[in-house]
Write a protein that holds these residues in place. Sequence first.
Motif, short mmCIF file in Angstrom:
data_model
loop_
_atom_site.label_atom_id
_atom_site.label_comp_id
_atom_site.label_asym_id
_atom_site.label_seq_id
_atom_site.Cartn_x
_atom_site.Cartn_y
_atom_site.Cartn_z
N PRO A 156 0.88 -1.12 -0.10
CA PRO A 156 -0.15 0.05 -0.03
C PRO A 156 0.77 1.12 0.08
CG PRO A 156 -0.33 -1.30 1.95
CD PRO A 156 0.86 -1.75 1.19
N VAL A 157 0.47 1.96 -0.81
CA VAL A 157 1.21 3.52 -0.76
C VAL A 157 0.29 4.80 -0.69
CG1 VAL A 157 3.10 2.48 -2.27
CG2 VAL A 157 1.31 3.46 -3.43
N ARG A 158 0.75 5.58 -0.30
CA ARG A 158 -0.02 6.91 -0.23
C ARG A 158 0.61 7.83 -1.37
NH1 ARG A 158 -1.33 9.29 5.11
NH2 ARG A 158 -3.34 9.33 4.37
N SER A 218 0.06 11.46 -2.85
CA SER A 218 -0.78 12.61 -2.62
C SER A 218 -0.25 13.73 -3.77
CB SER A 218 -0.81 13.04 -1.27
OG SER A 218 0.47 13.22 -0.89
#
Lengths: 424, 520
Positions: B69-71, B73
Amino acid sequence: MKFLRRTFDNLSIPVIAVLLGLVASSLFVALANVSPIDTYQRLFCEGFGPRGCETFGDLVFIEVENEDGSLQTVFSPLYGSGGSRIALILEQITPLILTALSAAVAFQAGMFSIGMDGQFVMGAITVAFLGYALPDQIYMLAGVSDPEAAPEALKTAMHLIVPLICLSAAMAVGAIYSWIPGYFKVKLNVNVLISTIIFNAIAVQLVGYLVNYPLRSDLNNIARTRRIDDTAWLIPFNRGIFADVEWFSGARVGIGIFIALAAVALVWFYLRRTTAGYEQRMTRGSSLFARFGGIPTDRAALRAMLISGALSGLAGALAVLGVERRIVDGFATSGVGFEGVLVAILAKESIIGILLVAPFIAGLNLGATNLQFGDIPRQLGGIIISFIILFSAMEDFIRARLTALFKWRPTRQRSAPDGEGAAA
Amino acid sequence: MTSAVEIQHIRKFFSSSQVLACDDVSLDVKKGEVHAIVGENGAGKTTLMSILYGLVTPDEGQILIDGKPVRISHPNDAIFHGIGMVHQHFKLVPSFTIAENIMLGIEPNRAGFIDSATEAEKVKQLAESFGLPVDPHLRIRDISVGLQQRVEILKILQRNAQVLILDEPTAVLTPQEVREFLTVVRSLAQTGRTILFITHKLAEVKAIADRVTIMRRGRNVGTHDAKDLTIREMANLMVGRVVSLQVDKSPAKPGEVILQAERLLVAGAGGIPAVFDASLELRAGEILGIAGVSGNGQTELVEALVGMRPVDEGQITFLGEDITSATVRERRLSGLAHVPEDRMTTGLNLTTNLDENVVVTNYQNEPYSRRGIFQFAAIRRLAQEIVDRFAVKSARVGEDIKTLSGGNLQKIVLGRELKGDPKLIIANQPTRGLDVGSIEFVHKTLVEERDKGSAVLLVSVELDEILALSDRIAVMFAGRIVAVLDRSEATEEKLGLLMAGSTLESLEHDEAAAEKATPV
Ligand SMILES: Nc1ncnc2c1ncn2[C@@H]1O[C@H](COP(=O)(O)OP(=O)(O)O)[C@@H](O)[C@H]1O
Ligand SMILES: [Mg+2]
């Protein structure tokens, strides 16, 4: 909620811009060896505060001494001579609003005209001449040899008619002076920005010549035109109906402010409610679209230039008829027109925005002029204002930084691509 | 095969337009595959990709890259994770060279000064290593759209993208460029890179995609192996009903002559003649198609007919009146409607709202204005009428239109132009960039108008469209109308040859020769 948020959005950026402008100009203030805080307090107090204002707090509430020596806290903006500051600001925003409207109308037709200065002085010189020449003619025709002894009825009629003719003539002169660069643009595709700059220079030189030679009235050190006749004079409140009101004592604000406010309403109506205003806005938004739809784009652009010129001409006329009563050499370089352009740009060409920005700029100007009465160099005022304007114009930049700031989250992992810390 | 990118349960609601652009969308993209994403305009494809690229923040859901999982933004995060995106509208600096654009922000420098020799050399090597040769010194404003796209792709490759998002890359390309482009995509996939490829052209999906995801109204309605679906099945899934790729129409019943152009000479940009000696005649109740490769004078011809470009020689007659030098408004008042080539800048003004857009052809007339003052109630009624009649999704009276999709924008243009039963409709590339559902709608509408007795002039570079709709077909080449054929005599090959510069005589000659060579 949506409304609150929009208001917050619209207000936060200018406030931040002002703060950034103050921070940036601190460098120069420090160079002048004075304290930035003191300078800014003084700038705002002189611009917006009541007499005796010394700190930012005094801008809102100030303690005053009653006649019996007791102290009382009052709401500054409405307090006694504090109010006279409002009157001063009203005096200053009269031409500022009109030239800003002038710029906004031109911009909203896609014409980047900054010819407000030229149109302003052309309007001014027109009424400076008509203001005495026209009454002279009327007296002559009526066979009155001594104006002092003219019949009351004639004088009353002239008090109404002469200013009206003067204002109309100035509007016509301003309109024509703005139409010419517009015509060059439409027919020959000459850049409006450049041609209006040149037209400004021509107007300044022309008025300088007229004031120094043909219209020079006396051998006064500084050349000046003859004072306009009393029947052409738009008497300021402090000399006329509100002579006894302390508020108006120091300011030459008069009927002009109402004319300016009426112009705000009319221009808004023109742009938003009439087909003519629609034509010019569409021409600016996408001239291909306008031509595709059958809008006569050239006519719309020229009409905008005429209206824009008339507004600046009107501003110049009011400055002479309501405030100066004559043109003194040097008047032509006052730069009110250019300040109008700035106000229009800062207000993002919004007609309502102009009503908010104009007093702010006027107040800053007042503050800057009065800085010199302390031991603070006057030039600092100009620098501070310039920085504030610069940062206000950087609105998009500030907005982008703000958004980035709010979006920024410390969980970003740059150093470790395989790191576990990035888990959501 | 492992997953390169997993998108899980993404949801995005745009409060400004009250649109649920992504509704619980999940997507699993395998490493090294070409994954097509298709869907109608406004289905949420661009939004989904913008979320993956960090341009839009989702309300819910998460993204996994290589199983973690990565963020994301900000695009910088996306680039960091090896994701690159080429936008629908390119973001290059026109006055910079190719090398400067590719190295923008990552310029090699020597003591703080940009080292442009190294820069150009690096770009050259990069381009060659991917088999995408470019001359690094050319300026963007001087190169073709196809080449600009290549620069965009090189730009993200330079940043080591392993996952390439291409948003409608072929919409702006000529057929030649499309073919080249598809080969490039294939070879990129062979280097192990993953391609996410948004398109409206279902034939392209069949040609190069391994798998295809179909989106409809913000939802993923299915991911399939591309070889398992026919074009027709894809079209139906996209629209959610059975669409007709054929146009049903009865034979034309031509009436009186509506438009006549005689020997027109029209100058293009810079005063160079773009249309020579063009004559055509158009009758009520028929559709005349103008075929041709784009840039052969069609645009100038249309602009001359509608009054946006002066005619240097020749005459235009509309309903028996000479309108050669009439203004746009005069022509419109006598019954001419125009669906322009570019709906974004000519057909609509995206800086203003729906109302001001629909009233542009009629604002000076009652009931929309009275003595120069707008009557807003009447204008709002007009806007509502158009929105209702053409089912323009998510357009609202009095609100901005800039976030509407291409299909919906075109519906607004059509609604405005067809209001008041025009005698002549000039439509230039009316379906460019539209999805199958919208194309079907535009085609149906044009045929309906023909059946109601309007004359329709259809200019299109899509041969399929010309063949499907026209009753007669004129071919333009190098500014001239080189042939006018009846629909029954026109074939795709014949038109193709004419469009490439053959003449009718030479074609007939060839046919005769061929007949002789093959004795019956
Ligand atoms: N920035 C935005 N603000 C508001 N609405 C938007 C915005 N971007 C897209 N939309 C809306 O979201 C929907 C999906 O748009 P988009 O993802 O661009 O579709 P597609 O790329 O499939 O054509 C559309 O209805 C569009 O009007
Ligand atoms: Mg899209």
